[in-house]
Design an enzyme around this catalytic site. Structure first.
Site, PDB file in Angstrom:
ATOM      1  NE  ARG A  51      21.909  65.543  27.161  1.00 20.97           N
ATOM      2  CZ  ARG A  51      22.401  66.595  26.469  1.00 20.97           C
ATOM      3  NH1 ARG A  51      23.605  66.750  25.626  1.00 20.97           N
ATOM      4  NH2 ARG A  51      21.739  67.808  27.130  1.00 20.97           N
ATOM      5  CB  THR A 103      30.376  71.235  27.188  1.00 20.27           C
ATOM      6  OG1 THR A 103      29.981  70.015  27.926  1.00 20.27           O
ATOM      7  CG2 THR A 103      30.717  72.473  28.067  1.00 20.27           C
ATOM      8  CD  GLU A 154      38.677  70.097  30.256  1.00 18.66           C
ATOM      9  OE1 GLU A 154      38.557  69.528  31.327  1.00 18.66           O
ATOM     10  OE2 GLU A 154      38.319  69.773  28.998  1.00 18.66           O
TER      11      GLU A 154
HETATM   12  N1  PXP Z   1      36.375  68.350  28.070  1.00 18.91           N
HETATM   13  C1  PXP Z   1      35.118  68.769  28.629  1.00 18.91           C
HETATM   14  C2  PXP Z   1      34.989  69.822  29.772  1.00 18.91           C
HETATM   15  C3  PXP Z   1      34.085  68.283  27.814  1.00 18.91           C
HETATM   16  O1  PXP Z   1      32.860  68.533  28.040  1.00 18.91           O
HETATM   17  C4  PXP Z   1      34.325  67.362  26.570  1.00 18.91           C
HETATM   18  C5  PXP Z   1      32.906  66.854  25.927  1.00 18.91           C
HETATM   19  O2  PXP Z   1      32.485  65.902  26.620  1.00 18.91           O
HETATM   20  C6  PXP Z   1      35.666  66.995  26.422  1.00 18.91           C
HETATM   21  C7  PXP Z   1      36.515  67.564  27.419  1.00 18.91           C
HETATM   22  C8  PXP Z   1      36.071  65.962  25.390  1.00 18.91           C
HETATM   23  O3  PXP Z   1      35.515  66.372  24.442  1.00 18.91           O
HETATM   24  P1  PXP Z   1      35.544  65.622  22.919  1.00 18.91           P
HETATM   25  O4  PXP Z   1      34.519  64.329  23.344  1.00 18.91           O
HETATM   26  O5  PXP Z   1      35.068  66.354  21.835  1.00 18.91           O
HETATM   27  O6  PXP Z   1      36.842  65.099  22.929  1.00 18.91           O
END
Ligand code: PXP
Length: 241
Positions: A51, A103, A154
């Site tokens: 996507r 996510t 993470e």
């Molecule tokens: N870490 C993971 C595993 C993610 O899926 C995302 C979202 O794409 C992020 C970090 C970063 O999140 P954000 O875009 O809210 O900063």
């Protein structure tokens, strides 16, 4: 003590491009500007439905990114195989549901144990030096990540970002305890989701010893007003303070 590294997720640039079925803005160009602004690495998620990030983006990113490349992926066989071929410095396994906007929570490492027993060695055998699992700060999940041979976790910070006041303190306490456990188990410690220019100071104060953070949406949103390189500099100023 080494400072926390700032990795930038560029999926949102691809989302904007794809919204108009255009060839711009190009996430590959964005990655270069992020590096110029002080990013220590570039993150993308090749989703099964493509996507946002596409196969073309992945291959060009591998050729052009000079900092650390973090390939976020589900355990789907097709995507694992692309990741092995591309050879990022870091592979981060995340849950993926087609209907989600982004996510929504950590991987259920315990329930996915059988599949992860295959996928983690497959990624290592392809020469990927670091495999991380995106998890909630649940001790059972963190122990399972270590048992399965992951190099890092993470921590999912979405609940922290969405909470306020006393609840935020509690959530941060759980993240800090999860981080301490990961350290004890010898795992690298990463964090991400919903971190932004307002909540980062509080987060960092409550979370010592973080190796790296992965931040996307807040930086791309600010870039609309100040430009991408400046938005990255502003976040790097906070993360590397
Ligand atoms: N870490 C993971 C595993 C993610 O899926 C995302 C979202 O794409 C992020 C970090 C970063 O999140 P954000 O875009 O809210 O900063």
């Amino acid at each position: 003590m080494t400072r926390t590294r700032l990795l930038i997720n560029i999926d949102h640039i691809a989302t904007l491009r794809n919204a108009r079925k255009e060839t711009f803005p190009d996430p590959v160009q964005a990655a270069l500007l992020c590096e110029l602004g002080g990013a220590d690495g570039i993150v993308f998620h090749l989703r099964e439905d493509r996507r946002h990030i596409t196969d073309r983006d992945v291959r060009l990113l591998r050729k052009t990114v000079r900092s650390k490349l973090d390939f976020e992926l589900s355990t789907a066989a097709e995507i694992v195989s692309i990741c092995c071929e591309v050879g990022p410095e870091l592979a981060t396994l995340v849950p993926e549901r087609r209907e989600e906007v982004t996510t929504e929570g950590g991987l259920d490492v315990v329930a996915s144990r059988k599949r992860l027993e295959t996928v983690i060695p497959q990624l290592h055998d392809a020469g990927i030096p670091e495999v991380s699992l995106f998890v909630d700060p649940d001790p059972e999940q963190i122990r399972a990540a270590a048992d399965l041979g992951a190099d890092a976790i993470e921590l999912h910070t979405g609940d922290f970002a969405n909470s306020r006041g006393a609840e935020r303190k509690q959530v941060l306490g759980r993240l800090a305890a999860g981080g301490a456990l990961a350290r004890e188990l010898g795992l690298g410690l990463h964090a991400g989701h919903g971190l932004d220019y307002d909540n980062y100071d509080t987060f960092q104060d409550g979370m010592p010893h973080l190796d790296e953070v992965s931040i996307g949406f807040a930086i791309v949103a600010r870039a609309v007003f100040v430009g991408l390189e400046q938005a990255v500099r502003d976040m790097a100023f906070l993360v590397k303070a």
